[in-house]
Structure formats: C-alpha cells, structure tokens
Design an enzyme around this catalytic site. Sequence first.
Site, PDB file in Angstrom:
ATOM      1  CE  LYS A  86     -82.578  44.787  42.547  1.00 40.19           C
ATOM      2  NZ  LYS A  86     -82.106  45.333  43.834  1.00 40.19           N
ATOM      3  CE  LYS A 110     -72.799  48.422  37.820  1.00 38.35           C
ATOM      4  NZ  LYS A 110     -72.281  47.962  39.117  1.00 38.35           N
ATOM      5  CE  LYS A 122     -74.524  51.843  44.372  1.00 41.03           C
ATOM      6  NZ  LYS A 122     -74.058  50.644  43.669  1.00 41.03           N
ATOM      7  CB  THR A 206     -70.601  41.104  42.615  1.00 43.02           C
ATOM      8  OG1 THR A 206     -71.892  41.558  43.016  1.00 43.02           O
ATOM      9  CG2 THR A 206     -69.840  42.235  41.952  1.00 43.02           C
ATOM     10  CG  ASN A 237     -70.292  40.613  48.067  1.00 47.50           C
ATOM     11  OD1 ASN A 237     -70.341  40.746  46.846  1.00 47.50           O
ATOM     12  ND2 ASN A 237     -71.021  39.719  48.705  1.00 47.50           N
ATOM     13  CB  SER A 364     -80.355  42.030  42.660  1.00 48.57           C
ATOM     14  OG  SER A 364     -79.545  42.174  43.796  1.00 48.57           O
TER      15      SER A 364
HETATM   16  N1  LIG Z   1     -71.565  43.953  46.536  1.00 50.34           N
HETATM   17  C1  LIG Z   1     -72.061  43.951  45.305  1.00 50.34           C
HETATM   18  O1  LIG Z   1     -72.969  43.191  44.980  1.00 50.34           O
HETATM   19  C2  LIG Z   1     -71.498  44.865  44.271  1.00 50.34           C
HETATM   20  C3  LIG Z   1     -70.387  45.653  44.508  1.00 50.34           C
HETATM   21  N2  LIG Z   1     -69.885  46.438  43.504  1.00 50.34           N
HETATM   22  C4  LIG Z   1     -68.755  47.301  43.727  1.00 50.34           C
HETATM   23  O2  LIG Z   1     -67.616  46.557  44.156  1.00 50.34           O
HETATM   24  C5  LIG Z   1     -66.813  47.366  45.011  1.00 50.34           C
HETATM   25  C6  LIG Z   1     -66.597  46.627  46.321  1.00 50.34           C
HETATM   26  O3  LIG Z   1     -67.880  46.380  46.902  1.00 50.34           O
HETATM   27  P1  LIG Z   1     -68.099  45.260  47.999  1.00 50.34           P
HETATM   28  O4  LIG Z   1     -67.099  44.180  47.815  1.00 50.34           O
HETATM   29  O5  LIG Z   1     -69.529  44.949  48.014  1.00 50.34           O
HETATM   30  O6  LIG Z   1     -67.761  46.090  49.332  1.00 50.34           O
HETATM   31  P2  LIG Z   1     -67.334  45.540  50.747  1.00 50.34           P
HETATM   32  O7  LIG Z   1     -67.760  46.569  51.710  1.00 50.34           O
HETATM   33  O8  LIG Z   1     -67.771  44.153  50.944  1.00 50.34           O
HETATM   34  O9  LIG Z   1     -65.713  45.536  50.666  1.00 50.34           O
HETATM   35  C7  LIG Z   1     -64.993  46.688  50.339  1.00 50.34           C
HETATM   36  C8  LIG Z   1     -63.511  46.326  50.278  1.00 50.34           C
HETATM   37  O10 LIG Z   1     -62.804  47.485  49.813  1.00 50.34           O
HETATM   38  C9  LIG Z   1     -61.817  47.849  50.778  1.00 50.34           C
HETATM   39  N3  LIG Z   1     -61.663  49.298  50.763  1.00 50.34           N
HETATM   40  C10 LIG Z   1     -62.518  50.216  51.256  1.00 50.34           C
HETATM   41  N4  LIG Z   1     -62.008  51.452  51.087  1.00 50.34           N
HETATM   42  C11 LIG Z   1     -60.814  51.282  50.448  1.00 50.34           C
HETATM   43  C12 LIG Z   1     -59.806  52.171  50.006  1.00 50.34           C
HETATM   44  N5  LIG Z   1     -59.903  53.481  50.220  1.00 50.34           N
HETATM   45  N6  LIG Z   1     -58.720  51.645  49.391  1.00 50.34           N
HETATM   46  C13 LIG Z   1     -58.592  50.316  49.218  1.00 50.34           C
HETATM   47  N7  LIG Z   1     -59.524  49.425  49.620  1.00 50.34           N
HETATM   48  C14 LIG Z   1     -60.607  49.914  50.237  1.00 50.34           C
HETATM   49  C15 LIG Z   1     -62.357  47.323  52.102  1.00 50.34           C
HETATM   50  O11 LIG Z   1     -61.321  47.207  53.082  1.00 50.34           O
HETATM   51  C16 LIG Z   1     -62.929  45.982  51.644  1.00 50.34           C
HETATM   52  O12 LIG Z   1     -61.909  45.023  51.521  1.00 50.34           O
HETATM   53  C17 LIG Z   1     -67.551  48.699  45.155  1.00 50.34           C
HETATM   54  O13 LIG Z   1     -67.055  49.615  44.217  1.00 50.34           O
HETATM   55  C18 LIG Z   1     -68.992  48.324  44.827  1.00 50.34           C
HETATM   56  O14 LIG Z   1     -69.738  49.424  44.390  1.00 50.34           O
HETATM   57  C19 LIG Z   1     -70.418  46.423  42.250  1.00 50.34           C
HETATM   58  C20 LIG Z   1     -71.499  45.652  41.963  1.00 50.34           C
HETATM   59  C21 LIG Z   1     -72.172  44.856  42.954  1.00 50.34           C
HETATM   60  O1  LIG Z   2     -77.940  44.144  43.398  1.00 44.79           O
HETATM   61  C1  LIG Z   2     -78.372  45.227  43.062  1.00 44.79           C
HETATM   62  O2  LIG Z   2     -79.547  45.469  42.864  1.00 44.79           O
HETATM   63  C2  LIG Z   2     -77.459  46.417  42.871  1.00 44.79           C
HETATM   64  C3  LIG Z   2     -75.987  46.141  42.911  1.00 44.79           C
HETATM   65  C4  LIG Z   2     -75.250  47.452  42.819  1.00 44.79           C
HETATM   66  O3  LIG Z   2     -75.491  48.360  43.573  1.00 44.79           O
HETATM   67  C5  LIG Z   2     -74.248  47.645  41.777  1.00 44.79           C
HETATM   68  O4  LIG Z   2     -74.194  46.869  40.822  1.00 44.79           O
HETATM   69  O5  LIG Z   2     -73.486  48.623  41.863  1.00 44.79           O
END
Ligand SMILES: NC(=O)C1=CN([C@@H]2O[C@H](COP(=O)(O)OP(=O)(O)OC[C@H]3O[C@@H](n4cnc5c(N)ncnc54)[C@H](O)[C@@H]3O)[C@@H](O)[C@H]2O)C=CC1
Ligand SMILES: O=C(O)CCC(=O)C(=O)O
Length: 430
Positions: A86, A110, A122, A206, A237, A364
């Site tokens: 997952k 995790k 992934k 998250t 997000n 999830s």
């Molecule tokens: N969405 C989820 O459910 C989960 C997300 N994560 C992790 O959280 C982190 C953010 O994910 P999301 O919020 O989902 O992504 P997202 O795509 O919703 O947002 C990404 C954010 O990071 C910024 N960003 C992108 N590249 C950047 C850079 N080079 N320098 C500074 N900021 C930058 C973007 O402008 C945006 O504000 C990632 O590392 C992801 O793997 C971890 C667990 C679950």
């Molecule tokens: O919601 C999921 O199954 C995976 C979330 C994820 O990719 C992460 O925790 O980095």
Amino acid sequence: MSANTLANEIKKEQQQEQESLNLFYSTQTVIQKALSKLGYTNEMFELLKEPIRMLTVRIPVRMDDGSVQIFTGYRSQHNDAVGPTKGGVRFHPEVDEEEVKALSIWMSLKCGITDLPYGGGKGGIICDPRKMSFRELERLSRGYVRAISQIVGPTKDIPAPDVYTNSQIMAWMMDEYSRLREFDSPAFITGKPIVLGGSKGRETATAAGVTICIEEAVKKKGMELKGARVVIQGFGNAGSYLAKFLHDAGAKVVAVSDVYGGIYDPDGLDINYLLDKRDSFGTFSKLFDNTITNKELLELECDILVPAAISNQITAKNAANIKAAIVVEAANGPTTLEATHILTERGILLVPDILASAGGVTVSYFEWVQNNQGYYWSEEEVKEKLAAVMTQSFDSIYNTAEAHEVDMRLAAYMVGIKKVAEASRFRGWV
Ligand SMILES: NC(=O)C1=CN([C@@H]2O[C@H](COP(=O)(O)OP(=O)(O)OC[C@H]3O[C@@H](n4cnc5c(N)ncnc54)[C@H](O)[C@@H]3O)[C@@H](O)[C@H]2O)C=CC1
Ligand SMILES: O=C(O)CCC(=O)C(=O)O
C-alpha cells in the site's frame, strides 16, 4: 597538506554529502541498525534492504496538441509478507527510481508502526502536472493504471495520493481499473472522492496525524501548543490543513511556503485567507510581494518546525541553524541522517516522517475496510480511530527511544520493521 591529500579529502567529503542525500542508501543504513538492535541476522537485512518487486513502465500519452509524449513511471512493492502492499503515487519532475524504492520501504515501516495489515508500496511518474492540462493528466493517470494493472489490485497493492496527485486522479485511476477488470472495485485505490467510496476524513488525515504528534511532542517538551510559533514548509494537502488545525488549536503559524517561496509574519498569518487563496497544487506565494526563500524559512525563529513538502530539506549544511525546539516531519525524508544527528545532539526533539505522516495511510486503511464491508463511518468515528492509532504509535516509539537510548528515527525503524520481519520469518522466507 599535499595537493593530492586535499583533493582526496574533498572527494571524500563530496561522497559523504552525496550519500547522505541518497534516500535509499540512508534508509538501508537505518534498517540495518534497527534489525541489528532487534537481534535479527544479516539474512533478514538482505531480504528487507530492497523491494521484492519494482516495475518500470513507459506510458505513451496523446497530448492536446496531437503529439505523443512518453512518460516514465514506477511502482515499487517492498514486501508483502504482512499483506497487500500500500502506498501513494506521486507526479513530480524529480521522481526517480531510487526515491520510489525508499518511499516504498518507508510505507512498510509506517504500516508496521500503525499495525496495519499491509506491506509497503509506492509509485511515481516523472512529469510536471502543473504544466499539463486536465485531459492530459487524465490520459496519463489512466495510462499508468493500464501499465501497472498486472501487479496492483484490492488484495495485491493499493495506490493512494501523494505529491501533486489528488482525489480526482484517484477517481480516474479507479475508473480505469474497473474497466480493465470489468467489475467496480472501489477498494483498488484510496483517497477517492466521497461519492466514489472515499472515506470521510481522508483528505485531512495526514495533517490530523501530524497534529496529534505535535500535541504529544509539545507535552514531552513541557511546552504549550497555545501561542507556540510554528513554521510550515509546503502548503499542499499535508501543510495547509496542518496550518489550519494548529491555528484553530491556538498556535501562532508565523510562516508557510510553497515551491516558489514563503511568507512570514512574527505576529501570525491569516491561515483561513491563505487556504482560500491556494491553488490545487498548494501554491499561493506568487500573490505576495515580500516573500522569503524556503532556505530562509527553515531557519526562522520558532518553537515548532514542520517540513511538509519534499525530501532533503534539513541537511548537514543548515541543521546547526535550525531554531525550533521541535521538528516534526510531515514530508517523507525531509531530514538527512547527518542532520538528524546534529539536531538530536542539540537537544531538538525530532519526530520522524514514518511516524508523523502515518495518519494518511491509516485513514486509507479505514477507507479500504469501509469499501470491503460496504458500510461507511461518520467523520467522528474516523477521527476517534485515527487519534487512537496515532497516540499509541507515538507512545510506543517515544518509549522505545527512551528504553534503547536512541533517537526517535531509529526507534521508529525498530518498531516499524519488526512486523514485516516477523511476518517474513513466520512464512519461512528467512
Ligand atoms: N498526501 C498525503 O496523504 C501524504 C503526504 N505525505 C508527504 O507530505 C509531503 C507533501 O505532500 P502533499 O501535501 O500531499 O503534496 P501536495 O502536492 O499537496 O503539496 C506539495 C507542497 O509542497 C510544495 N513544494 C513542492 N516542491 C517544493 C520544493 N522544491 N520546495 C518547497 N516546497 C515545495 C508545493 O508547492 C506544495 O505547497 C510529501 O513529502 C508527501 O510524500 C506523507 C504522507 C501522506
Ligand atoms: O494513503 C496511503 O495509502 C499512502 C500515503 C502515502 O503515500 C504516504 O504515507 O507516504
């Protein structure tokens, strides 16, 4: 020092720096340490140091101008001894094979920490969704599912959202999978829109999980969340909902950023205004004149720092300049191993990614359970169950760190790797 020795020293330093930024290498280093602390043999490390399966796919996509562009994508499955794999799928120009492999290992960890019946997986596609149209993104999402369809499915490997992917992309992927398999199977993917079988609370899960970790960390440090100054890197997000939750809890969110830069106000930012203004890629900073760089943001005066964007942000180069008392990793892999060591030596409490960001996969899992049983829970029920999992996970890792006198990252690896190691052992694989 002779010119030769100096050149060798520089080369060694460059190599060391390179290694510390290599997520896959550093993950393997900590896994080896964790397994050895738990008393496993080197054979277990040999099994768990690499994914059991890694598929590379080439996806042809008809672009809006009539041309065909070929995209490269990956799906990595770390280990399926516990259950189906997952993990999310990211769309980003800097996706690379090693990073996807490391991310899949972290998913196993995790799921081990939160005691979910999964192994880690992934996926990623090298692309820049910000430069693609809605229809091009739909064709790419459907093409990816066709390319990986043999190895994924509700009982094999269940994708979800990650960087630059969202519930709409999950919906297209689910629809494509349903067409291929000729049955409607919402449990194939999570993070879907609610009307397609998504779970209440997944969108904010998250951030909700990170908030619980911050509340626990603040207690351990004898601090108060109310009035605490918080800096968050990333406003997608994870980062944007986190800013909202902390703001609502009385913390002062003084700086946030996106890929282009950040904004800072020592008196606290208007988070509701920013939430209203950000776009679907978590971008808002272009609306402001007086922005700061992401580098400056990380080194601001604050009590709590949350990297919630991408990997390798806190490194040996800036770890000594971090001012926060608590660093909580919402992003995957934002702090290198050298930086972890420096922060820990400086008495900063670092809550590692595989714990702090586990709220997403936990909800999830709730979504997958609801899809399988065809009975849906209220948001309150989801929140309560998530809080129980996150609090218990935090406690178990904090206590392991204390008992073994190790930092919380190594403690989290020890807790996380145990389930997959034991499942592999019982199956007779090692
Ligand atoms: N969405 C989820 O459910 C989960 C997300 N994560 C992790 O959280 C982190 C953010 O994910 P999301 O919020 O989902 O992504 P997202 O795509 O919703 O947002 C990404 C954010 O990071 C910024 N960003 C992108 N590249 C950047 C850079 N080079 N320098 C500074 N900021 C930058 C973007 O402008 C945006 O504000 C990632 O590392 C992801 O793997 C971890 C667990 C679950
Ligand atoms: O919601 C999921 O199954 C995976 C979330 C994820 O990719 C992460 O925790 O980095």
